[in-house]
Design an enzyme around this catalytic site. Structure first.
Site, PDB file in Angstrom:
ATOM      1  N   SER A 101       2.437 -37.056 -23.064  1.00 50.43           N
ATOM      2  CA  SER A 101       1.229 -37.994 -23.246  1.00 50.43           C
ATOM      3  C   SER A 101       2.144 -39.293 -23.513  1.00 50.43           C
ATOM      4  O   SER A 101       3.039 -39.357 -24.120  1.00 50.43           O
ATOM      5  CB  SER A 101       0.290 -37.748 -24.617  1.00 50.43           C
ATOM      6  OG  SER A 101      -0.667 -38.734 -24.874  1.00 50.43           O
ATOM      7  N   LYS A 116      -1.417 -29.751 -24.924  1.00 51.43           N
ATOM      8  CA  LYS A 116      -1.804 -31.114 -24.149  1.00 51.43           C
ATOM      9  C   LYS A 116      -3.169 -31.038 -23.469  1.00 51.43           C
ATOM     10  O   LYS A 116      -3.874 -32.167 -23.658  1.00 51.43           O
ATOM     11  CB  LYS A 116      -0.773 -31.314 -23.161  1.00 51.43           C
ATOM     12  CG  LYS A 116      -1.020 -32.423 -22.256  1.00 51.43           C
ATOM     13  CD  LYS A 116      -1.065 -33.796 -23.174  1.00 51.43           C
ATOM     14  CE  LYS A 116      -0.865 -34.967 -22.119  1.00 51.43           C
ATOM     15  NZ  LYS A 116      -1.753 -34.988 -21.042  1.00 51.43           N
ATOM     16  N   HIS A 122      -5.752 -31.752 -26.151  1.00 51.38           N
ATOM     17  CA  HIS A 122      -5.373 -33.269 -26.726  1.00 51.38           C
ATOM     18  C   HIS A 122      -6.229 -34.009 -25.659  1.00 51.38           C
ATOM     19  O   HIS A 122      -6.938 -34.805 -26.356  1.00 51.38           O
ATOM     20  CB  HIS A 122      -4.134 -33.575 -26.567  1.00 51.38           C
ATOM     21  CG  HIS A 122      -3.627 -34.976 -26.396  1.00 51.38           C
ATOM     22  ND1 HIS A 122      -3.922 -35.711 -25.334  1.00 51.38           N
ATOM     23  CD2 HIS A 122      -3.556 -35.877 -27.265  1.00 51.38           C
ATOM     24  CE1 HIS A 122      -3.679 -36.960 -25.478  1.00 51.38           C
ATOM     25  NE2 HIS A 122      -3.312 -37.237 -26.932  1.00 51.38           N
ATOM     26  N   ASN A 123      -6.124 -33.730 -24.354  1.00 51.55           N
ATOM     27  CA  ASN A 123      -6.796 -34.495 -23.411  1.00 51.55           C
ATOM     28  C   ASN A 123      -8.460 -34.254 -23.498  1.00 51.55           C
ATOM     29  O   ASN A 123      -9.293 -35.055 -23.350  1.00 51.55           O
ATOM     30  CB  ASN A 123      -6.476 -34.160 -21.859  1.00 51.55           C
ATOM     31  CG  ASN A 123      -5.105 -34.798 -21.580  1.00 51.55           C
ATOM     32  OD1 ASN A 123      -4.330 -35.002 -22.489  1.00 51.55           O
ATOM     33  ND2 ASN A 123      -4.877 -35.363 -20.425  1.00 51.55           N
ATOM     34  N   GLU A 176      -9.495 -36.500 -26.354  1.00 51.47           N
ATOM     35  CA  GLU A 176      -9.521 -37.784 -25.889  1.00 51.47           C
ATOM     36  C   GLU A 176     -10.635 -38.071 -24.991  1.00 51.47           C
ATOM     37  O   GLU A 176     -11.310 -39.236 -25.195  1.00 51.47           O
ATOM     38  CB  GLU A 176      -8.193 -37.921 -24.943  1.00 51.47           C
ATOM     39  CG  GLU A 176      -8.058 -39.109 -23.999  1.00 51.47           C
ATOM     40  CD  GLU A 176      -6.827 -38.931 -22.997  1.00 51.47           C
ATOM     41  OE1 GLU A 176      -5.812 -38.171 -23.440  1.00 51.47           O
ATOM     42  OE2 GLU A 176      -7.087 -39.067 -21.836  1.00 51.47           O
TER      43      GLU A 176
END
Lengths: 290, 290, 290, 290
Positions: free
Chosen positions: C112, C164, C167-168, C171
């Protein structure tokens, strides 16, 4: 006509019965010998005249996959396998290609009707080649409800289960819509007779439907649904509908919300909501429950 | 019996007609003189024998409010006003209290049936005092569909429109469920005849319903819905359903998602999504479209 | 240490630069010869001392898959491949197993940082065997931001990209939350200076965050976001997050709603909402727009 | 400057303390005599030099309303009342109009900062007339965080609480996004150290934020959040955000989903899901749990 039926559980057994009542000759196989007409798939194949038709009515996934593979070994070119279970349409595409390589036809058939199908007929959603579907039409005609509805040849192999999958996705959304309306009416305290309200909706309303009829029946049995826990399983099609939608970038807010409501109904305590409670405690000093 | 009808538009006019066909004497008032039997509310009231019943069939909000207030001035103790429009149940509670102070009865009546109601009857959901509802039963009997369904006395004043509001919320969810299923099937490219697929679902499926029947009709007229823009109004009840749910802390994910899909359908460009695009550009250098 | 870098686009190029600034020797390959230090993967492998480390920084899916396969042919036991792209964690598991069969290590590394990473460092989320991760630590130390945060060895192969991916997904939800708040404030007409409102939130609020900082920057550049269309792409991780959630029966209403808002933003006209409009027309005679 | 503070609970008491540390003279009133400087509102008003400023820091709704009304009786033209509680912006508009009729100013001030505000300062979102806001600036300057952020005069009376309400709506969405991500990671079984994963995100990621910092703290205290129940209250602003959005036809899928997740977290058993379970039993013979 003659047909083999593999899997004689609640669905397969009733379908075999409806076929027999319709004049067909059904050779049934089930791993439970007390239900089975034959000792195994090999005998089932031997007992059917060529070109053969074998209907597989098993749980989706491994059980169906293994049976389709085995039938691929036992059947001959010109025979046809019908998967009437709740398989994923991607499995169909794989099964169809595998059997086609041996000259064996494959039809996927989504079946709706549940415990009511034996008497009322089963709605059938079929995918496959025109020639195979045409050959099986006497079977489909017997299984489907009387009248002009309840059968569609939706497209190539996979289209039948795809369409049935979406049918179930729509069903999830409709059920949840009724469920939310019920909860709001019950919570309002304004309505003196909730079951009678739903019952009145059976005629003249925009929401009249078979699901409403079933809800009225359920409320007649148990007016406050006191004997039922708010815990709902899902059988796969709802998940696949959402995953197909994500693949196609189609927004499905209602169907997805209905699926998630079922997921949440099965959690005793939500890990996500523990995080929310922990955060509220961190920034606001709000008490947490433990 | 005798009844006054205020508002002779599409709904009120058809309901007056159904009442007349049922043997009732209807005195109608509309601000359009070509539709009206009388010159105003005062004449309408004068033309009715006491105890009077006046049905108000006007847009919710100010038009209904003003008419109920005016009738409160013109009517006498023992008369009854029925609000058959799409009023908010909180308005009903205010109207009921205001009229009760003058000895005038008030019934709120949610009406479903749309353009089909004249022939098939209207589903009626009624709130009010037992004595007022009992007095109006001949009217309700005529308006409702034949048979045992299509009428409920749901509770005190406000309960009728509350129940109709929730009915419409359920309707939003069901419509959106069908809509999402349609979009996914169309996007999949797997199904050769989409209208025929929906048509087949009319029998034997779990989702068979009047809304499905209507969708089949719409697809018969326009198989790809090419002539229709994806733009949907909302008429208030969906919003009120969500607001009532928030008041009662009842989660309504499906009904709310259906309402929001309508809101979004009316935006040429989403301000929210401009923010998302701007943020993607900021952190990732992703191009924005302008 | 020495490392090969395959893919010298915006991300790979900047990461190679940050590594060089940190004292590492980077041999870069890109299919664009003007960016590339070598003529192909073979030369890249030859130019690296054993045991080698090759970082793949390519689009997920076929480009990454082909390169990992090719490296599997060219590398030797004891070498390590790092996939720093946005691959699906299931691809990692396949790649890891394939390379492990040849004695080659595999690390998946979610990265990221976007266009800001060159200066600020890249947050790294790593999956793989302890020994491989330990060997690569000098590289990770240089790429990550200064200080104690920005690196995690999350688990076995696949865990890095899984983390990840989530995480997105988070987001997506956070971006949509800001986006919705912006739209509501703008629609209210109550707020005289919307950009200043967001700017004020940078300190003392619960929602202060890097995304808020970026939104403030975007609003400084274009206070009404007039130059930006409400059209948002998605890069795959949001979809995979939803699909993983469905696999695990985890309800993700917020992240899914954020993903669907992006899908909807890309439709000129919603097929689903054509169905809703058609149904409203059928039952209520509501006009449709065409 | 001199200011009266009504309500010396956790928030009001800390704000009075921060004001005193900043050199202001605070006369505090609380119904708890052990906290109060005065015996009642009358004495509080008498102890302040004209033109007076009185800050109300009470629970929203009836407590705030009664105090504002009482102050309207006790204060004089030229005085100003500030509501720093969590009032609905519609209440502000009513309070502002009521006080304006007596020549008394009114400012609504949304306050963020929670238990951290005493040390770090409170983010302030203010609505009201320019002249009143200007007069109170010394107070706002002391309460807000140091630096250029943390204060906005958002618009006329009501704008401050409206903006704070939306801030909290955004906060709901962000918290739920983190919560969902946490649940998915925990459910996956792929991640060996979940708290360390979140901790690593504090630098270099797109989602770095104060809420993430708080979640890391919570996970440091209780790595599996074992001591916390997944039960989350809501404090009103989330509901009002949704209701304002419905009023303005703004779709808020994420913020609404976050609110509904809290509603659902507080139900031992969902009535809606009892309906879903009952329907599944009706059409499919699926067993229900009781």
């Amino acid at each position: 006509m003659h047909i083999g039926m593999v899997g004689l559980g609640r669905m397969g057994g009733n379908m075999a019965e409806r076929l027999r009542r319709g004049g067909h000759t059904v050779v049934g196989y089930d791993r439970d010998p007390s239900l089975s007409d034959v000792s195994g798939l090999q005998e089932l194949v031997e007992r059917l005249p060529a070109p053969r038709a074998v209907w597989v009515m098993l749980p989706a996934g491994e059980p169906t996959r293994q049976t389709v593979h085995s039938l691929g070994e036992l059947l001959e070119p010109g025979d046809v396998v019908i998967d009437g279970g709740n398989s994923n349409y991607r499995d169909d595409q794989e099964h169809g290609a595998r059997l086609a390589a041996k000259g064996i036809g494959f039809i996927d058939c989504g079946v709706s009707g549940g415990v009511w199908g034996l008497e009322n007929g089963y709605a059938l959603m079929v995918g496959g080649e025109e020639e195979h579907v045409r050959r099986l039409m006497p079977i489909f005609e017997t299984l489907k409800p009387a009248g002009e509805y309840g059968f569609v040849h939706a497209g190539k192999v996979g289209a039948g289960h795809f369409v049935k999958m979406v049918h179930n996705g729509i069903e999830y959304g409709m059920m949840q819509a009724f469920a939310e309306g019920y909860e709001l009416i019950a919570a309002s305290g304004l309505v003196k007779d909730v079951p009678e309200t739903f019952r009145s909706w059976k005629e003249g309303t925009v929401i009249r439907s078979w699901l409403l009829d079933l809800l009225v029946r359920a409320l007649e049995d148990d007016p406050g649904l006191e004997g039922i826990r708010g815990y709902a399983q899902d059988s796969g099609e709802g998940r696949w509908t959402v995953q197909a939608a994500v693949d196609h970038a189609v927004p499905l807010p209602v169907i997805t919300a209905a699926l998630y409501a079922r997921f949440a109904s099965r959690q005793d305590d939500s890990p996500a909501m523990r995080v929310v409670a922990a955060l509220r405690n961190q920034f606001g000093g709000h008490a947490v429950e433990s």
